[in-house]
Each structure stands twice: as structure tokens, then as C-alpha cells.
Design an enzyme around this catalytic site. Structure first.
Site, PDB file in Angstrom:
ATOM      1  N   GLY A 236      14.912 -33.988  36.461  1.00 56.15           N
ATOM      2  CA  GLY A 236      14.364 -33.002  35.505  1.00 56.15           C
ATOM      3  C   GLY A 236      12.728 -33.518  35.396  1.00 56.15           C
ATOM      4  N   ASN A 237      12.038 -32.619  34.494  1.00 57.30           N
ATOM      5  CA  ASN A 237      10.797 -33.043  34.172  1.00 57.30           C
ATOM      6  C   ASN A 237      10.490 -32.729  32.514  1.00 57.30           C
ATOM      7  OD1 ASN A 237       9.864 -30.024  33.496  1.00 57.30           O
ATOM      8  ND2 ASN A 237      10.778 -29.791  35.451  1.00 57.30           N
ATOM      9  N   ARG A 238       9.277 -33.037  32.270  1.00 58.14           N
ATOM     10  CA  ARG A 238       8.940 -33.153  30.706  1.00 58.14           C
ATOM     11  C   ARG A 238       8.603 -31.875  30.084  1.00 58.14           C
ATOM     12  NH1 ARG A 238       4.462 -37.371  30.463  1.00 58.14           N
ATOM     13  NH2 ARG A 238       4.871 -37.097  27.991  1.00 58.14           N
TER      14      ARG A 238
END
Ligand code: CTP
Length: 432
Positions: A236-238
Site C-alpha cells: 500500500g501507500n500513505r
């Protein structure tokens, strides 16, 4: 600019969602608005007059015959900066569309010269009925903002479109509309209304300026995609979705029909936006391309994964004692923005975002050309910058060589500038 409190007329018609208008009223008064509540007579069956009077600090009437000497049926509408009707029932929309003036609220709607916002709430069948559809179209064609109801559980066991959006989100629409009209008042320069900072010259221009995306359909992607490794793990990412949601909120307040394709966002649904959930890059690709078919503008604010695991494991990957974990092989995902740039219909405006850690402008210009976008919002990311923060700073690059610097400020301010730039590019494309 005057320093008086903005004057809001809160119209309440006879739907069970009237109780949610109490919370809306409280938010308006606590944030410094002078609110006059004008319920219909039947609305008082749901929430009584003392509640409205106590929360607004003003006497409450439903009839034109109370306090005739003060001519309330004309004065309230003429003096308002915003008339907001929440909930707006099918009956109220019909009476407003036909210009009836049989109580204080409908009289006020006819005398108002300010923005008028309806937040409908009713059962799905009533909302979808051709009579209601026609009334909504009539009101929109006359310049009112009619917010799409939310979908979900209704009063009985049924579900579907017809719910009144969350009061906090309706408050947000009111706040945006008031901010835009305050900036767009005739003869006032200020920062708003148009991208070049010059204010509109006439009241008619001011009225058009607050909802310059009326009749437009915009698609916005938000959040961050997750690419599954096994049933419990993902890459995933932020991204929090804050910027995409700010774009959706401001577009609704400017009159657009908004499709918000949201990937893993834990934020309240913006009032009036159709939310399409998408988990992975491929799900987002399908949802965005489908919605983009008829859209006037597409804004890809989502952080889409560039890579996904080549093989999805059906069972959770286990630690096996004495062995090292197997490497995860990655493959590229499809580039949605590039695909939009390639296959867009004539006149559609395509906007990308670029999060860069270094050589920010140079990388931005290359990306803008490579993805064939009209606009690219370039910002520097890193620890403590952009992700999950309420503010952002950016440079918006245009395919026409233009450059708009956006100083650090709320993500909503950046969103407004993006829509200013989009609206300017849409001027040559007539609304459907
Ligand atoms: N984007 C997309 N599909 C992808 C990846 C990105 O539509 N698979 C969009 C993003 O929503 C954003 C823009 O492309 O609007 C820029 O994304 P970014 O990751 O910065 O661009 P990349 O092409 O991946 O370039 P880089 O090599 O810098 O990662």
C-alpha cells in the site's frame, strides 16, 4: 468586505431527517452565522418550534401572517446570503419548482437573490419518480444547487438514494458556497471567483461564478490503492484521500455532478458525491474508465500503485522454521492517467497529480507530456510533507506551458485553484 455575520435562512420541510437539521443549525450558529429557521407547518410535526427558536436565537414562523408589519415573506429572502433547505421533501421541491408561494418558506425562495441550496431527502421511489426528476431539473436550470442525496438505509427497512447527507458535510457545502459568493460579490476584487483574481462586474456574473461547474460531470480518484499479496497482506501507500475529498467537496459546492472513486479512504462521504469504492489499481482503473466515458473532467488525485505482486497466494504465506521467505516478484500495473490521456473524448479535461521527492518541476514537465494530461499538480512529498496533512503546496503545470504556483495552504484552497483552471479549459465545451 463587510464584517457582519453571514445571514443564512435554513428552510426545513416535513421529512424525518428534520432532526438532522438541528445539528446543521448548531454548526452554522457556532461558526458565526446568523440563522433564521423557516420550517414548513408539517415540519413542526417532526421537530417543534421551541427547538428551532432556542438553537437559532430567533423567533420562528411558518406563515406569512405572523409579524406582517415587518413583511417577513420578502425581508427574509432579500436579506439572506444563503438559503439552504434541508431536508427538502418531494413536495417542497415541487412547490419550489412551480413557484408556489403558499407559506413563508416558498415565499422566501421566491424573494431570495442569493444562492439557494436544496438538500433533498425522501424515499428512493419518490426521488427517482419522473415528477421529482423534472422538478429537480427545473430548479437546477434556474440556478439552484440541488445536492444529490446519499445512498443507504432509509427510515424503514429499505435502502437506496434518498438519505440526507451528514449534517457536517452539508455544513461544509454551505461554508463553501458562502465563501465563493463572498469572494465573487460584484465590484469586489479579492482572490476569488476567477483564476486571475479579478472579481465579477455584475450580480449576474456573481451568480454564475459561485456554481461555474453546474451541468458538468467530474470524476475524481482519491486515496491509495492496495495490491494484495495474500488474504491478509498488501502493498500500500500513505495516501489519506484528503486532497481527493477536498476536490470532491469543492466541486459539489460549485455545482458539479461528482463521481468519487475512493481507494481505502477512512473519511466521511462528501455530501452530494457518488462514491465508488475501489481497492486495487485494477479496480480503480475499471471504475475510473467507466465513469470517465461521459465526464467533462477527470482528476486523478489517487496514489495508484505502480507495481503489484505477480502472484497472489490464496493462502496466507507462513513462516517456515529454518527457511528464508521467498522474494515477492512485482509486475507493473496499468497507468490509468496515461490511458485517460490517450482515449479521452474531445474536450475532456484530464488532470494528474505527481508526488515527487526530487527534481520536482523537471520530473513534472516530463510526466505531464508523457501522460498527455492537460494539467499536472506537482508537489513535493516526503516525511511530514503532503501525506495525511490538511495542507499542501504545489505547482500546477499546464500542457499549454502555463504554471500556477499554489502557496502552502489548506487542501481545499488547492482544490479551488484546480477547479478554476479546469473551468477555464471547459469554457469552450458546452455542458450537456
Ligand atoms: N497514476 C495512474 N496509474 C498508475 C500510477 C499513477 O493513473 N498506475 C496517476 C496518479 O493518480 C497520478 C499520476 O499518475 O495522477 C502520477 O503518478 P506517479 O506515481 O507520480 O507517476 P509515475 O508514472 O508512476 O512516475 P514515477 O516513475 O515518478 O513513479
Amino acid at each position: 468586505m463587510t464584517s457582519r455575520k453571514p445571514r443564512v435562512v435554513l428552510g426545513v420541510s416535513a421529512g424525518i431527517a428534520a432532526y438532522k437539521a438541528c445539528e446543521l443549525l448548531r454548526r452554522l450558529t457556532e461558526s458565526g452565522h446568523d440563522v433564521r429557521v423557516v420550517p414548513t407547518a408539517d415540519a413542526l410535526r417532526f421537530v417543534g418550534e421551541p427547538t428551532w427558536a432556542a438553537l437559532s436565537g430567533h423567533p420562528v414562523s411558518t406563515e406569512v401572517w405572523d409579524g406582517v408589519a415587518e413583511v417577513p415573506h420578502v425581508r427574509l429572502g432579500q436579506g439572506a446570503d444563503l438559503v439552504l433547505v434541508a431536508p427538502a421533501t418531494a413536495d417542497l421541491l415541487a412547490r419550489a419548482a412551480h413557484g408556489l408561494a403558499d407559506d413563508l418558506l416558498t415565499n422566501t425562495l421566491l424573494t431570495a437573490r442569493c444562492p439557494v441550496v436544496f438538500a433533498p431527502a425522501m424515499h428512493t421511489e419518490m426521488w427517482l419518480h419522473p415528477a421529482t426528476r423534472a422538478n429537480v431539473e427545473t430548479l437546477r436550470s434556474r440556478g439552484a444547487l440541488v445536492i444529490e442525496p446519499a445512498s443507504g438505509r432509509l427510515t424503514g427497512a429499505d435502502t437506496g438514494p434518498g438519505r440526507l447527507p451528514d449534517p457536517a458535510e452539508l455544513f461544509d457545502v454551505a461554508r463553501h458556497v458562502l465563501a465563493r459568493t463572498a469572494r465573487a460579490e460584484p465590484g469586489e476584487g479579492g482572490t476569488g471567483g476567477s483564476a486571475d483574481g479579478s472579481g465579477p462586474a455584475t450580480a449576474a456574473e456573481a451568480a454564475a461564478a459561485w456554481h461555474d461547474l453546474a451541468g458538468r460531470h467530474v470524476v475524481i480518484s482519491a486515496g491509495g490503492t492496495r495490491e494484495a499479496i495474500d488474504p491478509v497482506r498488501y502493498l500500500g501507500n500513505r495516501s489519506s484521500g484528503l486532497q481527493g475529498y477536498a476536490l470532491a467537496r469543492t466541486a459539489v459546492a460549485r455545482g458539479a455532478r461528482v463521481t468519487l472513486v475512493a481507494a481505502n479512504v477512512a473519511l466521511p462521504d462528501p455530501a452530494g458525491a457518488e462514491i465508488v469504492p475501489a481497492g486495487s489499481a485494477e479496480e480503480m482503473r475499471k471504475a475510473v474508465l467507466e465513469a470517465a466515458g461521459t465526464a467533462d473532467a477527470v482528476v486523478m488525485a489517487a496514489a495508484v500503485a505502480d507495481f503489484r505482486p505477480a502472484d497472489y497466494r490464496d493462502l496466507k504465506i507462513k513462516k517456515t522454521p529454518g527457511t528464508e521467505p521467498e522474494p515477492i516478484r512485482l509486475v507493473k500495473t496499468a497507468d490509468i492517467l496515461a490511458e485517460l490521456g490517450e482515449r479521452r473524448p474531445a474536450g475532456q479535461v484530464v488532470v494528474g497529480f505527481a508526488a515527487e521527492t526530487d527534481d520536482v518541476l523537471e520530473n513534472g514537465r516530463t510526466k505531464l507530456a508523457r501522460k498527455r494530461s492537460d494539467l499536472l499538480v506537482v508537489n513535493q512529498v516526503g516525511v511530514d510533507l503532503a501525506f495525511g496533512r490538511p495542507d499542501n503546496a504545489a505547482v500546477v503545470l499546464g500542457a499549454d506551458g502555463s504554471r500556477t504556483d499554489v502557496p502552502r495552504g489548506p487542501k481545499e484552497a488547492l482544490a479551488e485553484i484546480v477547479w478554476d483552471l479546469v473551468a477555464a479549459r471547459l469554457e469552450s465545451r458546452p455542458p450537456d
